[in-house]
Design a protein around this motif. Structure first.
Motif: not given
Length: 335
Positions: A55-75
């Motif tokens: 949640g602290m990252l700048v211009e990189l976003y992550a979301r929760v998937e069944p396998s864990g946290w995954r980089i996504g396109d938008r917050p």
């Protein structure tokens, strides 16, 4: 070594439960000379160490998937939740540190453990892509700059200590991080690259910027020399995992002025010995290394062995108070 007024005892990061004000009250009340920003992973995704740092990252976003946290396109919802909980925890710490002057510790996951835990869109770890690792480290550095600036605004008297959590560091160096299929492991990362990336992230606060940084790992075989070269002012570790093969690296670290955050009290509910007994092994180590007993209080910060998320609320309060008493014992009776 930066001239922070290190406190004698502190915690690692996580606390049980989900009440930010209660956690901040416990931390500041038990550790009056070195409080820290509590993490409350029991609240769910976004309050866990990976989600909080994502949640602290700048211009990189992550979301929760069944396998864990995954980089996504938008917050999305998960990013917003992580930021909201961090804000709630900061509000609580700010409330209980009004007028405080002294060291305050904040924690984030370091670049290599984060790269091993976060997934790319294809499901593989960021660790599998050197370019993605560079981007992640840069985003983390920018996010930490913003976070540290926020803490400085909220607690003007704080000497901020930045802790980077790197429990997966040795697995990254040894090529032990499994691929998504779990049939193979990712290639070991070159030690010089690991060191330079850590130096970049530590540099947002430590080094020439005048802040102080500690790297924490509760895994065996902490690479003390590498962390010192990367700019860490202190190394935090589980004291029970040390072996005599660590002696030379620890002796060199102490003589170079590196602070040791020694985890000597179990992080889960266990019988507590008397405070002097908890640090007896530290005194023994000092004698074995031929170090001056008078340097113990200057060189050592007493902590639990790891985070307290798995402990009961009563035990977590007792442990932090116990660490403070053990540190006083070490200062009063170094031999």
């Amino acid at each position: 070594m930066n001239a922070v007024n290190w406190g004698p005892a502190t915690g690692i990061g996580s606390m049980p439960g989900g009440d930010a004000r209660e956690a901040a009250r416990t931390v500041t009340g038990s550790l009056e000379e070195f409080p820290y920003l509590a993490e409350l992973p029991a609240r769910g995704p976004g309050a866990d160490m990976i989600g909080r740092t994502a949640g602290m990252l700048v211009e990189l976003y992550a979301r929760v998937e069944p396998s864990g946290w995954r980089i996504g396109d938008r917050p999305g919802r998960d990013t917003r939740r992580a930021k909201a909980w961090l804000g709630e925890d900061l509000d609580a710490l700010e409330e209980f540190t009004q007028g405080y002057e002294g060291p305050v510790k904040v924690q984030a996951v370091g670049p290599w453990t984060l790269a091993a835990a976060l997934e790319l869109k294809n499901g593989e770890a960021v660790l599998s892509d050197p370019g993605a690792c560079r981007d992640l480290a840069g985003s983390l550095a920018e996010g930490l700059r913003d976070h540290l600036a926020d803490v400085r605004r909220r607690i003007p008297g704080a000497q901020i200590v930045l802790q980077l959590d790197e429990p997966s560091l040795m697995s990254v160096l040894r090529g032990h991080i499994k691929t998504a299929s779990e049939y193979r492991t990712h290639r070991a990362v070159d030690r010089q690259l690991v060191e330079s990336t850590l130096r970049e992230v530590i540099g947002v606060h430590g080094g020439d910027r005048g802040g102080s940084a500690v790297v924490h790992s509760c895994a065996p075989d902490v690479p003390f020399a590498l962390l010192r070269r990367a700019g860490a002012d202190a190394v935090s570790f589980d004291f029970s995992l040390l072996t005599e093969r660590d002696d030379e690296a620890i002796g060199e670290a102490v003589e170079a002025g590196t602070k040791l955050f020694v985890g000597v009290v179990p992080g889960v509910d266990s019988p507590l010995s008397d405070p002097a007994g908890s640090v007896m092994g530290v005194r023994t180590l000092w004698r074995r290394l031929g170090l001056n007993p008078g340097s113990l209080a200057e060189s050592v910060v007493v902590t639990p062995s790891c985070g307290l998320a798995g402990a009961s609320p009563a035990y977590s309060r007792a442990v932090l108070a116990h660490c403070a008493r053990a540190a006083r014992s070490l200062a009063d009776n170094p031999e």
